[in-house]
Scaffold this motif. Structure first.
Motif, mmCIF file in Angstrom:
data_model
loop_
_atom_site.group_PDB
_atom_site.id
_atom_site.type_symbol
_atom_site.label_atom_id
_atom_site.label_comp_id
_atom_site.label_asym_id
_atom_site.label_seq_id
_atom_site.Cartn_x
_atom_site.Cartn_y
_atom_site.Cartn_z
ATOM 1 N N UNK A 123 0.826 -1.210 0.000
ATOM 2 C CA UNK A 123 0.000 0.000 0.000
ATOM 3 C C UNK A 123 0.860 1.260 0.000
ATOM 4 N N UNK A 124 1.979 1.193 0.724
ATOM 5 C CA UNK A 124 2.799 2.390 0.860
ATOM 6 C C UNK A 124 3.415 2.801 -0.475
ATOM 7 N N UNK A 125 3.625 1.826 -1.359
ATOM 8 C CA UNK A 125 4.198 2.130 -2.671
ATOM 9 C C UNK A 125 3.207 2.876 -3.566
ATOM 10 N N UNK A 126 1.913 2.694 -3.301
ATOM 11 C CA UNK A 126 0.888 3.305 -4.146
ATOM 12 C C UNK A 126 0.156 4.456 -3.466
ATOM 13 N N UNK A 127 0.514 4.782 -2.236
ATOM 14 C CA UNK A 127 -0.188 5.818 -1.479
ATOM 15 C C UNK A 127 0.285 7.191 -1.953
ATOM 16 N N UNK A 128 -0.606 8.021 -2.550
ATOM 17 C CA UNK A 128 -0.161 9.273 -3.177
ATOM 18 C C UNK A 128 0.569 10.232 -2.234
ATOM 19 N N UNK A 129 0.071 10.389 -1.009
ATOM 20 C CA UNK A 129 0.672 11.375 -0.118
ATOM 21 C C UNK A 129 2.029 10.938 0.429
ATOM 22 N N UNK A 130 2.409 9.666 0.217
ATOM 23 C CA UNK A 130 3.710 9.172 0.682
ATOM 24 C C UNK A 130 4.671 8.896 -0.470
ATOM 25 N N UNK A 153 8.163 10.470 -0.088
ATOM 26 C CA UNK A 153 8.961 9.817 0.955
ATOM 27 C C UNK A 153 9.487 8.459 0.487
ATOM 28 N N UNK A 154 8.639 7.676 -0.193
ATOM 29 C CA UNK A 154 9.081 6.368 -0.686
ATOM 30 C C UNK A 154 10.188 6.535 -1.712
ATOM 31 N N UNK A 155 10.049 7.513 -2.604
ATOM 32 C CA UNK A 155 11.092 7.783 -3.589
ATOM 33 C C UNK A 155 12.402 8.154 -2.910
ATOM 34 N N UNK A 156 12.317 8.934 -1.853
ATOM 35 C CA UNK A 156 13.522 9.329 -1.108
ATOM 36 C C UNK A 156 14.215 8.117 -0.502
ATOM 37 N N UNK A 157 13.429 7.185 0.059
ATOM 38 C CA UNK A 157 14.000 5.970 0.644
ATOM 39 C C UNK A 157 14.734 5.162 -0.417
ATOM 40 N N UNK A 158 14.102 4.978 -1.570
ATOM 41 C CA UNK A 158 14.704 4.175 -2.638
ATOM 42 C C UNK A 158 15.993 4.807 -3.131
ATOM 43 N N UNK A 164 4.142 6.797 12.535
ATOM 44 C CA UNK A 164 4.246 5.515 13.217
ATOM 45 C C UNK A 164 3.688 4.340 12.412
ATOM 46 N N UNK A 165 2.477 4.450 11.919
ATOM 47 C CA UNK A 165 1.823 3.301 11.298
ATOM 48 C C UNK A 165 2.451 2.895 9.975
ATOM 49 N N UNK A 166 3.109 3.813 9.297
ATOM 50 C CA UNK A 166 3.748 3.496 8.015
ATOM 51 C C UNK A 166 5.255 3.321 8.130
ATOM 52 N N UNK A 167 5.802 3.547 9.328
ATOM 53 C CA UNK A 167 7.275 3.520 9.481
ATOM 54 C C UNK A 167 7.841 2.124 9.261
ATOM 55 N N UNK A 168 7.216 1.102 9.827
ATOM 56 C CA UNK A 168 7.751 -0.255 9.654
ATOM 57 C C UNK A 168 7.686 -0.689 8.194
ATOM 58 N N UNK A 169 6.626 -0.301 7.488
ATOM 59 C CA UNK A 169 6.524 -0.639 6.061
ATOM 60 C C UNK A 169 7.595 0.080 5.251
ATOM 61 N N UNK A 170 7.898 1.312 5.645
ATOM 62 C CA UNK A 170 8.973 2.048 4.965
ATOM 63 C C UNK A 170 10.320 1.366 5.186
ATOM 64 N N UNK A 171 10.539 0.844 6.387
ATOM 65 C CA UNK A 171 11.773 0.095 6.657
ATOM 66 C C UNK A 171 11.845 -1.172 5.806
ATOM 67 N N UNK A 209 10.554 -1.538 2.790
ATOM 68 C CA UNK A 209 10.910 -1.094 1.442
ATOM 69 C C UNK A 209 12.411 -0.783 1.370
ATOM 70 N N UNK A 210 12.914 -0.029 2.366
ATOM 71 C CA UNK A 210 14.327 0.291 2.390
ATOM 72 C C UNK A 210 15.193 -0.948 2.540
ATOM 73 N N UNK A 211 14.763 -1.889 3.409
ATOM 74 C CA UNK A 211 15.517 -3.124 3.591
ATOM 75 C C UNK A 211 15.533 -3.979 2.343
ATOM 76 N N UNK A 212 14.402 -4.029 1.639
ATOM 77 C CA UNK A 212 14.342 -4.801 0.395
ATOM 78 C C UNK A 212 15.325 -4.235 -0.629
#
Length: 512
Positions: free
Chosen positions: A273-280, A283-288, A411-418, A420-423
């Motif tokens: 979900x975090x990969x497709x969530x518009x408001x994030x 942030x996801x691009x920055x992590x990648x 908080x709720x999206x932080x673990x999912x962001x980790x 993505x970054x870990x992958x």
């Protein structure tokens, strides 16, 4: 339209000026940080042992007992090496579910049990002398390290006070470097680096995990996890009081309540979900991009050429391990200096410093390595530059992406962001291991030139798009991000020709 521009302009929107409460380092916080960081020590220790030339040579000897020619042996050895990052990638994917289902402390405790099991597999692999068993043990230990690489920084950053969040966020990499140094010291032939003592050498992570298993249950759970994700304000307050050694933690509780109200749209966020969530999306691009810059910065090429450069100075082969120890000490000192200054100089400065140094040194090392054969003194310069590269990489690209991930997500999206970054981290680690040796055979020292534009691109992305997050709460950072990105877009449009600017703002004219 002028009104809209003024509303977004930095002069019209003041920067947040939070009041930073100066919490002191308490015994409970210090004990929690140090024992939790044993997971990072295991990470660094196993990372060096798994890629140790001595162990790889032993594996090659085991493989030679199997039928087949040299091609088969090399294939099996390459497979054994690549199974570790594949296990790390698997562990990173599992970690997101673990930290949300069992909590940060619970996931850490479960992984300590897994670490003991994986350590037993490593010991058995050195005793049984079966190459297939070695491959399985590398995959299993990779899973535990992949989980540690996410759980440890996530837990530490969430329990750290605001005024020392940067320093605590850099500690996992500091202890990772300590783990590498510990493995190097214990693997000396006069210590445990011999055939008889290899089982003892590979059992050290299991001993550390056993100690963690005994101590971790007494630690408090992450207050953020308890209040925001489990809706248990009472337990969150008790955890904060234990960590801060102070009854008055109402200010932090109010901050958590505000963050909980602000992230209603991000509840039950998973990695897909975090990969497709518009408001994030930003942030996801920055992590990648940060993770790509970290893994493709040339650090693997530097490690590949380190021993060759040391030998080219006339150093005896038996003395190279001692020089490696000196390099590890230099890296530890560099990270320690970064820990000391990060909460005064900021995250962005250290990231720019690290990627800037890597960009320049990729070019300089390419030229110097080509000239090294013509002058012996160039070997000494290259040995010095190699260590400067590693120190710069340790201060910025290696240590800070995990901290930035924690700070730009709620908080709720932080673990999912980790996750993505870990992958991205482990996939590129696997990719670089598989491809680098083949590329190096054809282009040699010029492999650094492939990494230079990647470092430079990451440098400019950080310069333009990553805001400074020092001394700001997670909620303040989140509110600042859209303003910061909008300011960059306005600045870019103001530099465009007038006709293009009008078109971009929706004012104008039809194209000619």
């Amino acid at each position: 339209m002028k009104t809209t521009r003024r509303s977004i302009d930095s002069k019209a929107v003041p920067e947040p000026k939070p009041v930073v409460r100066k919490w002191e380092v308490t015994y409970s916080l210090l004990r929690t940080v140090l024992v939790t960081s044993l997971g990072s020590i295991q990470y660094g220790y196993i990372l060096w042992v798994v890629y140790s030339p001595v162990l790889l040579m032993e594996d090659m000897g085991n493989a030679a007992k199997n039928p087949g020619e040299q091609q088969y042996l090399l294939f099996m050895l390459g497979l054994a090496i690549s199974l570790f990052p594949i296990g790390g990638l698997t562990g990173a994917l599992i970690a997101g579910v673990m930290v949300d289902e069992y909590g940060r402390k619970g996931a850490l405790l479960i992984n300590c049990f897994c670490s003991m099991v994986s350590s037993m597999f490593m010991v058995c692999a050195t005793v049984v002398q079966a190459f297939l068993f070695t491959m399985v043990s590398r995959f299993i230990v990779g899973i535990t390290i992949g989980i540690f690489s996410i759980v440890v920084p996530l837990y530490l950053i969430e329990i750290s006070p605001l005024n020392m969040r940067g320093a605590v966020g850099m500690l996992p990499h500091f202890f990772l470097a300590v783990g590498v140094l510990l493995a190097q010291l214990l693997s000396f032939p006069e210590m445990l680096g011999n055939e008889e003592d290899w089982p003892i050498l590979t059992s050290v992570p299991g001993i550390l995990a056993l100690f963690q298993t005994i101590v971790v249950p007494s630690f408090p759970e992450s207050p953020r996890y308890l209040l925001i994700q489990k809706n248990d304000e009472e337990k969150a307050m008790l955890a904060l009081q234990k960590l801060r050694h102070n009854e008055d933690v109402q200010e932090e509780i109010e901050e958590l309540q505000q963050e909980k109200m602000a992230e209603k749209t991000e509840k039950s966020m998973n990695s897909l979900k975090i990969l497709c969530f518009p408001s994030l999306r930003w942030q996801v691009l920055s992590v990648i991009i940060l993770m790509c810059g970290q893994q493709l910065s040339g650090v693997n090429a530097v490690y590949f050429y380190t021993e060759r450069i040391y030998l080219s100075t006339g150093t005896d082969l038996n003395n190279v391990p001692y020089i490696r120890v000196a390099s590890s000490v230099a890296i530890i000192i560099a990270v320690f200096v970064g820990i000391f200054y990060i909460d005064s100089m900021g995250r962005k400065f250290l990231l720019l410093l690290g990627f800037g140094m890597c960009s320049i040194l990729c070019i300089v090392l390419t030229v110097n390595l080509e000239l090294q054969g013509d002058a012996l003194w160039m070997s000494y310069i290259n040995a010095f530059l190699i260590n400067i590269f590693l120190m710069g990489h340790a201060v910025g690209p290696s240590a800070l992406p995990n901290l930035i991930i924690a700070e730009i997500f709620l908080q709720s999206s932080r673990s999912s962001a980790y996750v993505v970054g870990g992958f991205v981290h482990w996939f590129l680690n696997f990719f670089s291991i598989v491809t680098f040796l083949n590329i190096q055979k054809y282009i040699g020292f010029f492999s650094f030139l492939i990494c230079c534009p990647i470092c430079a691109a990451t440098f400019f992305f950080i310069l333009k798009m990553i805001p400074e997050t020092m001394h700001q709460t997670f909620l303040e950072i989140r509110k600042q991000l859209p303003i910061y990105v909008a300011q960059r877009q306005i600045t870019k449009m103001e530099r465009m020709p007038r006709r293009n600017t009008k078109r971009a703002l929706g004012e104008g004219q039809n194209p000619v």
